[in-house]
Design an enzyme around this catalytic site. Structure first.
Site, short mmCIF file in Angstrom:
data_model
loop_
_atom_site.label_atom_id
_atom_site.label_comp_id
_atom_site.label_asym_id
_atom_site.label_seq_id
_atom_site.Cartn_x
_atom_site.Cartn_y
_atom_site.Cartn_z
N HIS A 1 0.83 -1.21 0.00
CA HIS A 1 0.00 0.00 0.00
C HIS A 1 0.87 1.26 0.00
O HIS A 1 0.71 2.15 -0.84
CB HIS A 1 -0.93 -0.02 1.22
N GLU A 2 1.79 1.33 0.94
CA GLU A 2 2.62 2.55 1.03
C GLU A 2 3.50 2.72 -0.20
O GLU A 2 3.70 3.83 -0.69
CB GLU A 2 3.45 2.55 2.32
N GLU B 1 -6.08 7.70 -1.78
CA GLU B 1 -6.24 6.42 -1.08
C GLU B 1 -7.00 5.36 -1.88
O GLU B 1 -6.68 4.18 -1.81
CB GLU B 1 -6.89 6.64 0.29
#
Ligand code: BES
Ligand code: ZN
Length: 622
Positions: free
Chosen positions: A317-318, A340
């Site tokens: 994700h990051e 996001e």
């Protein structure tokens, strides 16, 4: 007098136009380049004067709990402007110079969250401003940890958290995601500590405790980050590695061995990684988030170190934010879903590439379940992808809507266009807008022109983005691996004892799904049966612990395991775990325990976490 008033009015009208979007044709001030959109969470007026580069020269004083020094900025002044406005919150500003000459400045009145506008008068040819300042011990971006709050217990620690609007509490800055700057920094720290930033980083300690950094790509202020501690570096792959305290290194490095493969998978999907190195720092457990996508150096919670690599989706994700968020950035916090939602979608694609479809399907299904809960709980007005956060703390926008509704919207588009077409679209989107900010409206236009029209798609974009809840064409992924979990859960509820359930080969996500599948009506005996058979209370997996403790509290079984819950909440400061657990205790007859645990735990929490918990307690009636 009257003409003065009219003059003032005209000026203020012009000023508000200057900070409006580039296609705003109403501007009468032709000399000003109105390239930025209005951001209600920043005092900056980039259409008048904007910072392009920051040179930071600061010292971290662990005794005083302050960062102090000088921030020097290269600025661009547009014609007609006579001052530059920066955001500042709880900062002590000692001196300001403009091109070397000391200049008087004004700090306006303070507003909640926003802080104070710092206005510096400038001439039309001003090039550099320098601000000598220091932070206050309560600066909200900063968490100063005593040695006892670290893994090694011997040295203090400091880390920053800038997103959404906290960078202004440690650096005077134009703190809007629509404004980008490059930076370099010189940071002095106690000799026994190492400093790292969202920039080029050292891999060993220096002898004098002075560290130099450079971030050559323009980034928004919320991505400026610093961590200082007894750190060590270990290489994972050719451009990936991990920083953490020595006593955590073995655990961290062995958990994160797939990082290099993740970067490769991400590049294969959406184009070259643009930030040179990708490293992760595993922070102390009080870090309030799971992860934070600080460029070149993701900040991560140690709660992902499960020992079996089962929680590394957070790294995917990051890492994915290196494209969605850091390369193409939400222009304002109302557009947060562009950061996001895209990132969750991208994260799932990376996980699928590395670990297969059945794995990604489990993650998608868990996301969908929590999205449904969120849609049920939130005010419908807060379930639009495009948010209206004017007059609110942007933190309020941080719900599953941006993340999961956003990701499901993209999944819907993928299904409509076909995967290859959609991947090409996204790859081109990132390339066309790299190092720029993006508004929702701009994205919608781009989507229409580059995906929907050319492929003759019939999709309800406006309903998804500007409407509440989940549109009827929300794709629902069914997970094969969860089908067996559902069968076992049903068997248990029909009376089959826990030890005889078929749990062969279950991983963290099957267990999480199993716990979530339990209704709120289990008996104490059933809870005991599960706990004895599967050891949930004593689990070493923070996600499983959190899910189980919440279930236990809701079932009235929480009283039996208070010490375990207390230990968890005192050790871990990740808000995603704290909010549901304290809420469950407050709502299910454990308010006194919740209060007593919170009294003990609060000093370990970052401001992001304790502000939310303070609110939770103050809003709950006796
Ligand atoms: N950028 C966010 C964290 C964030 C959002 C901080 C808004 C402040 C304001 C980060 O990328 C994130 O989403 N972290 C998640 C993990 C993820 C796997 C969903 C978290 O912290 O839980
Ligand atoms: Zn994120």
């Amino acid at each position: 007098m009257k003409s003065n008033l009219i003059y003032l009015l005209l000026i203020s009208m012009a000023v508000s136009v200057w900070s409006c979007k580039k296609d705003d044709k109403s501007s009468t001030q032709k000399t000003v380049e109105p390239t930025h959109i209005m951001d209600t969470h920043s005092y900056a007026r980039p259409g008048e004067a904007v910072i392009n580069h920051l040179s930071l020269d600061v010292t971290a004083d662990f005794k005083a709990k302050t960062i102090s020094g000088t921030a020097t900025y290269d600025i661009t002044v547009h014609e007609g402007a006579d001052s530059i406005l920066l955001d500042s919150r709880d900062l002590d500003i000692q001196k300001v110079t403009v091109d070397g000459t000391e200049t008087p400045f004004t700090l306006g009145s303070s507003k909640e969250w926003l802080g104070q506008p710092l206005a510096i008068p400038i001439g039309p040819n001003a090039k550099k401003i320098a601000i000598t300042y220091s932070t206050r011990p309560g600066a909200e971006a900063l968490q100063w940890l005593d040695p006892s709050q670290t893994s090694g217990k011997k040295n203090p620690y400091l880390f920053t958290q800038g997103q959404a609007i906290l960078t202004r509490t440690w650096i005077p800055i134009q703190d809007s995601p629509g404004i980008r700057l490059t930076y370099d920094a010189k940071v002095s720290v106690p000799k026994e500590l190492m400093a790292v930033m969202s920039a080029s980083n050292p891999q060993v300690k220096t002898a004098d405790g002075i560290y130099s950094f450079s971030m050559a790509q323009p980034i928004p202020a919320y991505l400026i980050a610093l961590a200082i501690g007894d750190l060590e570096f270990r290489s994972i792959g050719k451009r990936t590695g991990v920083y953490t305290e020595p006593s955590m290194m073995e655990k961290a490095a062995s958990e994160l061995t797939d990082m290099e493969k993740m970067v490769e998978a991400a590049e294969a999907l959406y184009g070259p990684y643009q930030w040179d190195r990708y490293d992760v720092i595993v922070l102390p457990p009080s870090f309030p988030f799971g992860g934070m996508e600080n460029p070149r150096l993701t900040f991560a919670t140690p709660t992902i170190l499960a020992g079996d690599k089962s929680l590394v989706a957070l790294i995917a994700h990051e890492l994915a934010h290196s494209w969605s968020g850091n390369l193409v950035t939400n222009a304002t916090w109302n557009d947060f879903w562009l950061n996001e939602g895209f990132t969750v979608y991208f994260e799932l694609r990376i996980m699928e590439a590395l670990y297969g479809k059945s794995y990604a399907d489990m993650l998608t299904s868990l996301g969908y379940q929590s999205l449904q809960e969120t849609v049920k709980d939130l005010d419908p007005g807060d379930t639009h992808l495009f948010l209206n956060l004017a007059g609110r703390n942007p933190d309020d926008g941080m719900s599953d809507i941006a993340y999961e509704k956003g990701a499901h919207f993209l999944k819907m588009l993928e299904a409509a266009a076909g995967r290859d077409t959609f991947d090409n679209f996204l790859k081109t989107y990132f390339k066309d807008h790299q190092f720029q900010s993006m508004t929702t409206a701009e994205f919608v236009t781009y989507l229409q022109e580059n995906l929907i029209k050319p492929n003759h798609l019939d999709v309800n974009v406006d309903e998804w983005i500007y409407g509440p809840g989940l549109p009827a064409n929300c794709p629902v992924v069914t997970s094969e691996r969860f089908t067996n979990v559902d069968i076992q859960a049903a068997n248990f509820l029909k009376g089959q004892p826990a030890p005889s359930l078929n749990i062969n080969g279950w991983t963290t996500h099957e267990w999480l799904h199993f716990i979530l599948a339990m209704p709120d009506s289990l008996s104490k005996a059933q809870m005991k049966d599960l706990d004895t058979a599967f050891g949930f209370t004593k689990s070493g997996n923070r996600e499983i612990q959190a899910a189980w403790y919440k279930l236990a509290i809701n079932q009235g079984y929480g009283h039996e395991i208070v010490p375990a819950i207390r230990k968890f909440l005192v050790e871990v400061g990740r808000r995603k775990f704290l909010t549901p657990l304290y809420t469950a205790m407050i709502e299910h007859g454990m308010k006194a325990e919740a209060r007593s645990i919170y009294d003990e735990a609060r000093p370990n929490y970052h401001s992001v976490a304790y502000n939310t918990m303070d609110k939770l307690f103050s809003e709950s009636k006796e």
